[in-house]
Write a protein that holds these residues in place. Sequence first.
Motif, PDB file in Angstrom:
ATOM      1  N   PHE A  27      10.308  42.125 -24.637  1.00 46.47           N
ATOM      2  CA  PHE A  27      10.541  40.858 -25.445  1.00 46.47           C
ATOM      3  C   PHE A  27      12.101  40.576 -25.519  1.00 46.47           C
ATOM      4  O   PHE A  27      12.497  39.391 -25.316  1.00 46.47           O
ATOM      5  CB  PHE A  27       9.959  40.793 -26.967  1.00 46.47           C
ATOM      6  N   HIS A  68       8.447  31.019 -28.710  1.00 47.29           N
ATOM      7  CA  HIS A  68       8.267  32.490 -28.672  1.00 47.29           C
ATOM      8  C   HIS A  68       9.185  33.184 -29.799  1.00 47.29           C
ATOM      9  O   HIS A  68       8.500  34.282 -30.440  1.00 47.29           O
ATOM     10  CB  HIS A  68       8.744  32.933 -27.473  1.00 47.29           C
ATOM     11  N   LEU A  69      10.414  32.875 -30.247  1.00 44.65           N
ATOM     12  CA  LEU A  69      10.948  33.557 -31.185  1.00 44.65           C
ATOM     13  C   LEU A  69      10.435  33.390 -32.627  1.00 44.65           C
ATOM     14  O   LEU A  69      10.127  34.195 -33.333  1.00 44.65           O
ATOM     15  CB  LEU A  69      12.451  32.861 -31.424  1.00 44.65           C
ATOM     16  N   SER A  84       7.148  32.601 -33.189  1.00 43.63           N
ATOM     17  CA  SER A  84       5.957  33.297 -33.214  1.00 43.63           C
ATOM     18  C   SER A  84       6.024  35.038 -33.634  1.00 43.63           C
ATOM     19  O   SER A  84       5.260  35.374 -34.088  1.00 43.63           O
ATOM     20  CB  SER A  84       4.957  33.498 -32.027  1.00 43.63           C
ATOM     21  N   ARG A  85       7.470  35.463 -33.047  1.00 46.98           N
ATOM     22  CA  ARG A  85       7.619  36.810 -33.305  1.00 46.98           C
ATOM     23  C   ARG A  85       8.382  37.170 -34.685  1.00 46.98           C
ATOM     24  O   ARG A  85       8.745  38.230 -35.171  1.00 46.98           O
ATOM     25  CB  ARG A  85       8.674  37.259 -32.278  1.00 46.98           C
ATOM     26  N   ASP A 113      16.462  35.931 -23.767  1.00 48.75           N
ATOM     27  CA  ASP A 113      16.594  36.466 -25.085  1.00 48.75           C
ATOM     28  C   ASP A 113      17.211  37.815 -24.652  1.00 48.75           C
ATOM     29  O   ASP A 113      16.519  39.070 -24.982  1.00 48.75           O
ATOM     30  CB  ASP A 113      15.269  36.663 -25.685  1.00 48.75           C
ATOM     31  N   HIS A 154      17.534  35.950 -30.678  1.00 47.56           N
ATOM     32  CA  HIS A 154      16.865  36.291 -31.522  1.00 47.56           C
ATOM     33  C   HIS A 154      17.689  36.729 -32.880  1.00 47.56           C
ATOM     34  O   HIS A 154      17.419  36.682 -33.786  1.00 47.56           O
ATOM     35  CB  HIS A 154      15.812  37.160 -31.042  1.00 47.56           C
ATOM     36  N   LYS A 208      17.516  35.205 -36.476  1.00 45.00           N
ATOM     37  CA  LYS A 208      17.592  35.970 -37.605  1.00 45.00           C
ATOM     38  C   LYS A 208      18.724  36.120 -38.673  1.00 45.00           C
ATOM     39  O   LYS A 208      18.318  35.816 -39.846  1.00 45.00           O
ATOM     40  CB  LYS A 208      17.330  37.591 -37.309  1.00 45.00           C
TER      41      LYS A 208
END
Length: 538
Positions: free
Chosen positions: A3, A17-18, A20-21, A53, A69, A73
Amino acid sequence: MNFFSASYNSNQDLLDHLKSRGFLESETVYQAMKLIPRGDFLPVELLDSAYQDSPLRCSRYGFNASAPHIYGKCLSELEIEQGNSVLDIGTGTGHFAALASYLCGSLGRVHGLDIKSEIVNFARSNTETFKSKSGLNINVEYFVRNCFLADPDDNVYDRIYVGAACPKDYVHQLLKALSPNGIMIVPAGEELLKYVKVDGKLKVQYLLGVRYSELELPHQHEIQISYIQHEREKSLKVLIPKNGIDQSFRLLINDQKFSDVQLYILGNKTPINVHSFIFYCRIPSFFKEFIEPQQINLSESPLVSILLPDFVTEKNLMMVLEYVYCAKLIDPTIFESNNSSPDQVNLELDNLHETLLYFKIDSLVEYFDNVSTILQNPQPFNLFQDCQSKHLQMLVQSFNKIPENIGTDYTFHFKGGDIDIISSETVPHLLEISDFYDDQFLKSHCESILAKSVEIDNVVCLYILSSRLNAKQLFRICKEFIIENYPKVSKTANFQDLDKELLCQLLQDSCSYFQLLFDRNDSKIKSVELNETHSQNL
């Protein structure tokens, strides 16, 4: 596929995608990263990897651009709100700062900080180019400075993001710039930590395991010297209060020291202290009917005493004085916020109405009679009547004879905050008046003008004047000037006549200043000797 090294075809694919994670928990951060893509802030040679990423090495400028990511965050954890002030340390490409600017809106403030001018220029160029291309209201100010050295403007921020690893024993230096209830996210070692100031206490939360490049650490001696120099530079500036004259005159309400009129509420033995000059300026009709006749008949005592009618309550009187001294409008709806019955509210309103009539504040009575007008049109209106300078002179003649034109000038300042009255000719007298009335707004402007005129021949006179009139900022500037130019200043005639107490204070401050410099320099010498000894042993 790992990932943290995943690559996507578009910014949208990356963000989905970020999300979903769990790295994009905030919808507003998701929208910000959607509108402000990473690819618009990277050098051309890295565009093919824009939506990968992982961190990207910007070799041209010598730094790493963090992985998306991490930004998702950190922005989510920072909880940036509209109007926040944000500091981005190690701003790099300027991407994080641009995202923060979008999140805090037009009322917010974002500063990007880096240690190299070429990096700051790169970030600034990226931001301006993207702003023109997108039409978004992105506003970031960029600065070249090491984050551990003193900030010339003493900024504090609601949110701080640190884009490089900071040793844990240096984190406290960065927290100095964090405001109460602020949030800072910083990689300390290999831990991404969230610091939150809550009710005077500091809470720390672990977020992720990370690997960042390290912040460039100055020597402790360099940090100390930067703060010494900063404090010294601050001491040589005159700061002008932001609140204006209304705050200065609020301090005069019920100030016994300067009062020449005492108002007695029925049943109270303790008077409310007020000032005839202010009443003459702002409610001249009341002055002429109740104060002036007593002043004419006074023999020895300068105090005028007035017993107020029974409908004047302390609450209503203080509201009237706020209006008279500070031009603060009275909102009659405040009586509706308590738990009183309708009859009690009406009685209080009637008493206030009678109080306004008694003090002959005709303009405010009109506003009071129409509550909606007060609430819908709270624009400044002409509170003040024409005033003659003789009433100012009447008050100040006890300590100094003020020229009539100076009294007139001060009247205009008093009524409207006009600082154009200050000139090289009027400033000494106005400084004296400002000290008498404790008018810090006027005093600071006078100090600012006099500070610009300091030179070898007049510095001792200004030093004495500032000491006598409690002009602390001017006093500090004169003191520093004398210390720096002592060989020349000490030979002037005025210096020879300097008061013994002021001379002793000057010498004491001089010794303290040079002792501080000596201690810092001695610390540096010992540090260098220690490093040389260590190198020899190796």
